[in-house]
Design a protein around this motif. Structure first.
Motif: not given
Length: 368
Positions: A178-183
């Motif tokens: 699970l990550v930030h969208a930008r990552h």
């Protein structure tokens, strides 16, 4: 770009792993070695853990904490000088939000952390309790590096692989990152799901944003049995899992480095890092993990199996009376089959080193 690596995998060729895959031999001492915590164990915790160890006929060997006197009141206190023993302190709890914004000052050093959400979900046909069993991992905030394209800090590739291996060693086959969208693109470039030696055949590895993952977790369905959350997302993910899985109170928490597990604590939304009240479920699970790390797999399975199969599903109980009821019965002579992936036999080294395939352990645990 396909962010879900769920294609069928062929086993790697026999020669792919090279000579390091030759059978290995390891001698496991069969002794439980633990380092003392700076925060003295409360009396209720000492009594409960001492009773469980006596019941298992195991005498722990304690390593004194640096610059501190040895603690008294536990069986075997003052024995041994091993420096690689993990600090054992499940009565101390860290809040998952402590990993945000680079981590709180004083956060213990580690490469990554792993917490266990294990809770009964009701009766099952073949056992008294069906269990929710999820492993939550995160890289330590101090082990992040700047990503060149936008300057954000991301986990080192080696630590990402180590977390995936930690899940795979326990037979977990449905893993989410699970990550930030930008990552997401940067994590996708690591091509983790395509490494056959990292993800065994049958493993599904998904890269999801928090916005995509939250509805899936809140639906209550066990879509994943292991979740790797970036440090800034850990608090949100932990809170949702605690609610949907019904795991109230502390979760057993392992702090990993290349040396292995160096610390065993608790993780809880209610930050009680100084001295939490006795939680019998947490005490049993944390001790079982400590036994596993010491190579005492049979004792770990015996402890958790007896707890999980006790009448009334006492795995949900938190009082000291449940410890007394458990230890009031003779230790079972047969091997239970606890429904907990954490106690599965390890199949590989977490950091990718050669793993022995044959281990020798003493048969008499009490004499270790």
């Amino acid at each position: 770009m396909d962010h879900t690596s769920d294609r069928p995998r062929r086993p790697p060729a026999a020669h792919a792993a090279g000579p390091d895959c030759a059978p290995g031999l390891a001698l496991v001492g069969g002794a439980l070695r633990l380092a003392e915590c700076a925060n003295r164990a409360p009396g209720a915790w000492r009594a409960a853990l001492g009773a469980l160890l006596d019941w298992l006929a195991i005498e722990p060997r304690f390593v004194p904490a640096p610059h501190r006197r040895r603690l008294a009141g536990w069986p075997g206190a003052g024995h041994g000088k091993e420096s690689d023993a993990p600090v054992f302190a499940p009565w101390t709890a860290w809040c998952p939000t402590a990993f945000q914004n680079g981590g709180l000052p004083g956060l213990p050093k580690a490469d990554f952390v792993a917490s266990y959400a294990l809770a009964p979900t009701g009766p099952a046909p073949d056992s008294p309790c069906a269990l929710t069993d999820i492993l939550l991992l995160s890289p330590h905030p101090m082990r992040l590096t700047a990503e060149q394209s936008h300057g954000d800090c991301l986990p080192q590739a080696g630590i990402m692989r180590a977390m995936i291996r930690a899940a795979c060693t326990e037979g977990r086959t449905r893993i989410a990152i699970l990550v930030h969208a930008r990552h997401r693109a940067a994590i996708g470039r690591l091509r983790l799901g395509e490494d056959l030696r990292l993800c065994p055949a049958g493993t599904t590895l998904e890269i999801r944003t928090l916005e995509e993952a939250l509805p899936m977790m809140m639906a209550g369905a066990a879509r994943w049995d292991a979740i790797i959350a970036m440090p800034d997302l850990r608090g949100m993910v932990f809170a949702v899992l605690a609610e949907t899985a019904g795991v109230q109170g502390g979760w057993p928490m392992l702090w990993w480095t290349r040396k292995g597990v160096v610390r065993i604590t608790a993780e809880a939304l209610d930050d009680s890092a100084s001295s939490a009240p006795l939680d019998a479920r947490l005490a049993v699970q944390a001790l079982a993990l400590a036994l596993r790390e010491a190579g005492l797999d049979d004792a770990a399975r015996c402890l958790h199996g007896a707890w999980a199969q006790a009448p009334g599903c006492v795995a949900a109980s938190t009082d000291a009376g449940s410890i007394a009821r458990l230890t009031g019965e003779p230790a079972p002579g047969q091997r239970f089959e606890p429904q907990w992936r954490a106690l599965e036999n390890k199949q590989m080294s977490v950091f990718g080193n050669r793993t022995p395939t044959l281990r020798i352990v003493p048969s008499n645990l009490a004499s270790s």
